[in-house]
Design a protein around this motif. Structure first.
Motif, PDB file in Angstrom:
ATOM      1  N   UNK A 165       1.339  -1.188  -1.392  1.00 49.09           N
ATOM      2  CA  UNK A 165       1.556  -2.615  -1.641  1.00 49.09           C
ATOM      3  C   UNK A 165       1.826  -2.883  -3.117  1.00 49.09           C
ATOM      4  N   UNK A 166       1.164  -2.147  -3.989  1.00 47.38           N
ATOM      5  CA  UNK A 166       1.369  -2.336  -5.428  1.00 47.38           C
ATOM      6  C   UNK A 166       2.800  -1.998  -5.819  1.00 47.38           C
ATOM      7  N   UNK A 167       3.378  -1.006  -5.169  1.00 48.09           N
ATOM      8  CA  UNK A 167       4.777  -0.662  -5.475  1.00 48.09           C
ATOM      9  C   UNK A 167       5.703  -1.808  -5.098  1.00 48.09           C
ATOM     10  N   UNK A 168       5.429  -2.443  -3.977  1.00 55.30           N
ATOM     11  CA  UNK A 168       6.268  -3.565  -3.556  1.00 55.30           C
ATOM     12  C   UNK A 168       6.223  -4.720  -4.539  1.00 55.30           C
ATOM     13  N   UNK A 169       5.111  -4.874  -5.221  1.00 53.71           N
ATOM     14  CA  UNK A 169       4.948  -5.997  -6.144  1.00 53.71           C
ATOM     15  C   UNK A 169       5.200  -5.615  -7.598  1.00 53.71           C
ATOM     16  N   UNK A 170       5.926  -4.510  -7.825  1.00 54.73           N
ATOM     17  CA  UNK A 170       6.394  -4.197  -9.170  1.00 54.73           C
ATOM     18  C   UNK A 170       5.475  -3.366 -10.038  1.00 54.73           C
ATOM     19  N   UNK A 171       4.635  -2.559  -9.461  1.00 56.92           N
ATOM     20  CA  UNK A 171       3.745  -1.726 -10.263  1.00 56.92           C
ATOM     21  C   UNK A 171       4.527  -0.725 -11.105  1.00 56.92           C
ATOM     22  N   UNK A 172       5.623  -0.193 -10.558  1.00 57.17           N
ATOM     23  CA  UNK A 172       6.421   0.796 -11.302  1.00 57.17           C
ATOM     24  C   UNK A 172       6.961   0.210 -12.602  1.00 57.17           C
TER      25      UNK A 172
END
Length: 117
Positions: free
Chosen positions: A62-69
């Motif tokens: 989920x964090x990847x979907x919200x721009x963690x990268x």
């Protein structure tokens, strides 16, 4: 005649009347009530811990979907490497944790890992 003297008898496995009286009766109704009471108190807590564990494992996706990268400045396959390290560590610690249950009681071990988490 010598053969008869060398034969030894095995000890009797039958219970004497006194030994049979010392064995307590199991009250199946009381046992059923106790198991039900324990289930009502323990199962919701275990379900909550399982939910937290599941959310902990899924949150990285989920964090990847919200721009963690972008927030962390990850490039190329750094995200996949981080996820691989997370899950390999998870697997390597899960098996010993279950083996520790044989040494300690589950109530003590679950309390310890919950507190340390």
């Amino acid at each position: 005649m010598d053969e008869e003297k060398s034969v030894q008898r095995a000890p009797s496995l039958e219970l004497t009347a006194k030994q049979a009286v010392d064995v307590p009766e199991i009250d199946h109704v009381a046992e059923k009530k106790l198991v039900r009471k324990l289930d009502l108190h323990i199962i919701p807590f275990i379900m909550l811990l399982y939910l937290f564990s599941f959310l902990d494992r899924v949150n990285i996706g989920n964090a990847r979907l919200y721009g963690m990268e972008e927030d962390l400045g990850l490039m190329g396959n750094q995200y996949q490497t981080a996820v691989s390290i997370l899950f390999v560590t998870y697997l390597l610690s899960e098996v010993p944790s279950n083996l520790v249950l044989k040494k300690f009681t589950p109530s003590r071990w679950i309390s310890f890992i919950t507190t340390s988490w």
